[in-house]
Enzyme design. Structure first.
Site, PDB file in Angstrom:
ATOM      1  N   LEU A   1       0.846  -1.189   0.000  1.00 42.50           N
ATOM      2  CA  LEU A   1       0.000   0.000   0.000  1.00 42.50           C
ATOM      3  C   LEU A   1       0.890   1.250   0.000  1.00 42.50           C
ATOM      4  CD1 LEU A   1      -2.637  -1.014   2.727  1.00 42.50           C
ATOM      5  CD2 LEU A   1      -2.882  -1.126   0.234  1.00 42.50           C
TER       6      LEU A   1
ATOM      7  N   CYS B   1       4.699   7.037  -4.026  1.00 50.44           N
ATOM      8  CA  CYS B   1       4.889   8.096  -3.029  1.00 50.44           C
ATOM      9  C   CYS B   1       5.477   7.555  -1.732  1.00 50.44           C
ATOM     10  CB  CYS B   1       3.551   8.783  -2.765  1.00 50.44           C
ATOM     11  SG  CYS B   1       3.538   9.819  -1.303  1.00 50.44           S
TER      12      CYS B   1
ATOM     13  N   ALA C   1      -4.929  -6.303 -11.373  1.00 48.14           N
ATOM     14  CA  ALA C   1      -6.307  -6.214 -11.865  1.00 48.14           C
ATOM     15  C   ALA C   1      -6.319  -5.936 -13.372  1.00 48.14           C
ATOM     16  CB  ALA C   1      -7.044  -5.099 -11.130  1.00 48.14           C
TER      17      ALA C   1
ATOM     18  N   HIS D   1       6.635  36.992  14.904  1.00 44.24           N
ATOM     19  CA  HIS D   1       8.052  37.293  14.733  1.00 44.24           C
ATOM     20  C   HIS D   1       8.837  36.575  15.823  1.00 44.24           C
ATOM     21  CE1 HIS D   1      11.660  39.586  13.829  1.00 44.24           C
ATOM     22  NE2 HIS D   1      11.806  39.809  15.119  1.00 44.24           N
TER      23      HIS D   1
END
Ligand code: NAD
Length: 482
Positions: A39, A43, A115, A443
């Site tokens: 899975l 990426c 698939a 800041h």
């Protein structure tokens, strides 16, 4: 062969597919998620996530080396590649496990195998042992991504790496030739340069990182040069041969033959989808001339029951675009009116310095009919950037001169990949330059540079002198060779 029936079947478990499956399940759809590999897709397994683990580690090596600026003396860092690989693998394993947990927790059925469409309403999945299962559903989402292009004469293997091999840091070559000065070449090439390799980049076009602000590109080139690397543009790799212990890459650089001895080659000349392998055409799905699946604004293909998202559905090839498309397609399948309607699609490149963009560049704004104004603020004038000793780069904002609408932002510098999120939100909310300029920024922080750049576009920057606009020089897009 057994048959299982679902409301929706998602093919491909990358950042497009796994997100689509979760969203479908959230919306009450009985969902299956099919992938032949782990899975997470490219990426998680060998793209965004492991490369960022390596980039952070390589930055640590470099920070240790330059800590002496600040009176901190560290012995020359020694890199243990096996340990680094172990860390990277642990990161991947954790993320893959997390996706599995989420799919299970959302009641998505994960099916492992290959698939192939056998009908507009059915796929046949073949598992590793050859066992077959038929999955039938009202709707399918094709999210099968794209694969590295292999250049003729550069077959991937131990000598010639694709991103997949390179991210596994099998070894640290003394000399690495990167073919392709695109995102992967520059990101991974920089990692190897920081770990100690001498890296030479060959880019076929006149500029590395095509489409990116030339000023940002110049800073990346400078960084490569400082690390002992070289960049050749207008350079085409022709082939390579082994000579003794070395490999010799043959290239044509601006019309002249060049030989580059090296130990390893990284070939990163783009990605290409392969939807044909899924049998989509046989069931009537139309492809574009460039081989992507043709989709509408809901990611529905020419076959109403089949959707396509992510890399397989067209550029830009970005994980977060795939995820957003997955959500849209899932919602469309569940009967919602969701469709592609984003204003802002940010992009982040993890070079050194990092580069991140969102919205229009100055040239794109002009081509879109705007009269653009530009505001720029250098990190060199920002307290926080100077204090952390990463003060290279700038924030550049593009606005519409008449309305002062914010049109686009380029950030080149420290944490640019994180800083771009505020700019994306501003664009998505239809912000004007004043909106950002008037927003109080804490800041000392790096996002103050975005506020200052918006003020600069309005001639009101505080921490730089506001000079009258100079007549614009034509932007050729060409950059000097590093
Ligand atoms: P790319 O398209 O970004 O770059 C490939 C480069 O190779 C181009 O500049 C091209 O001109 C050059 N090239 C092609 N043939 C060549 C040859 N024969 N000799 C020399 N140069 C040649 O592709 P990539 O770097 O392989 O990345 C693949 C995809 O993945 C891209 O779409 C990229 O945007 C995406 N990606 C994105 C990120 C990110 O957003 N941070 C990270 C990695 C990958």
């Amino acid at each position: 062969m057994g048959t299982q029936t679902f409301d929706a079947v998602v093919i491909g478990a990358g950042p497009g597919g796994y997100v689509a499956a979760i969203r479908l399940a959230q919306l009450g759809q009985k969902t299956a998620l099919v992938d032949r590999e782990e899975l997470g897709g490219v990426c998680i397994n060998w793209g965004c996530i492991p490369s960022k683990a390596l980039i952070a580690a390589a930055n640590l090596v470099e920070d240790a080396k330059r800590a002496s600026n600040r009176g901190i003396f560290v012995e020359a860092p020694r890199v243990d590649l096996a340990k680094l690989r172990e860390f990277k693998d642990a990161v991947v394993k954790k993320m893959v496990g997390g996706i599995g947990f989420l799919e299970k927790g959302n009641t998505v059925s994960v099916v492992k195998g290959d698939a192939v469409f056998v009908a507009p309403g059915a796929v046949e999945v073949t598992g590793a042992g050859g066992e077959k299962t038929r999955l039938e559903a009202k709707a399918f989402i094709v999210a099968t991504g794209a694969h590295p292009i292999e250049l003729p004469g550069f077959t991937f293997g131990p000598d010639v790496w694709s991103a997949r091999e390179a991210v596994d840091v099998p070894e640290l070559p003394a000399r690495l030739v990167c073919i392709g000065g695109g995102v992967i070449g520059m990101e991974l090439g920089t990692v190897y340069a920081k770990l100690g390799a001498q890296v030479t980049f060959l880019e076929a076009l006149p500029q590395i990182l095509t489409g990116i602000d030339p000023e940002a590109v110049r800073l990346v080139q400078k960084g490569i040069r400082q690390r002992g690397g070289a960049i050749h543009v207008n350079a085409k790799a022709k082939g390579y041969e082994r000579r003794g212990d070395a490999l010799v890459v043959k290239a044509e650089v601006e019309g002249k033959e060049l030989e580059l001895p090296c130990e390893r080659i990284l070939c990163a000349v783009g990605f290409r989808p392969a939807p044909q392998a899924l049998g989509v055409e046989a069931v009537g799905v139309r492809l574009t001339a460039r081989g992507f699946v043709e989709v509408n604004e809901q990611y529905r293909t020419s076959v109403p029951s089949i959707f396509a998202i992510g890399d397989v559905a067209g550029p830009p090839l970005l994980a977060h675009k795939a995820s957003k498309e997955g959500e849209i397609a899932a919602e469309a399948i569940a009967g919602m009116k969701s469709a592609r309607d984003w204003v802002a699609l940010p992009a982040a490149i993890f070079t050194d310095p990092e580069i991140a963009t969102v919205g229009l560049s100055e040239d794109e704004a002009r081509r879109a009919g705007y009269d653009p104004i530009v505001g720029k603020f250098a990190f060199g004038a920002l307290g926080r950037a100077v204090a952390i000793d990463h003060a290279e780069g700038f924030v550049k904002v593009i606005g519409d001169r008449a309305s002062k609408l914010l049109l686009g932002v380029t950030i080149c510098g420290p944490e640019a990949s994180d800083l771009i999120a505020e700019a994306a939100l501003a664009l998505e909310m239809g912000a004007y330059l004043e909106d950002v300029a008037l927003t109080i920024h804490a800041h000392p922080t790096l996002p103050e540079a975005f506020m200052e750049a918006c003020k600069a576009a309005l001639g009101e920057a505080i921490h730089m002198l506001n000079r009258p606009e100079r007549p614009r020089k034509a932007d050729t897009g060409a950059t000097a060779r590093a």
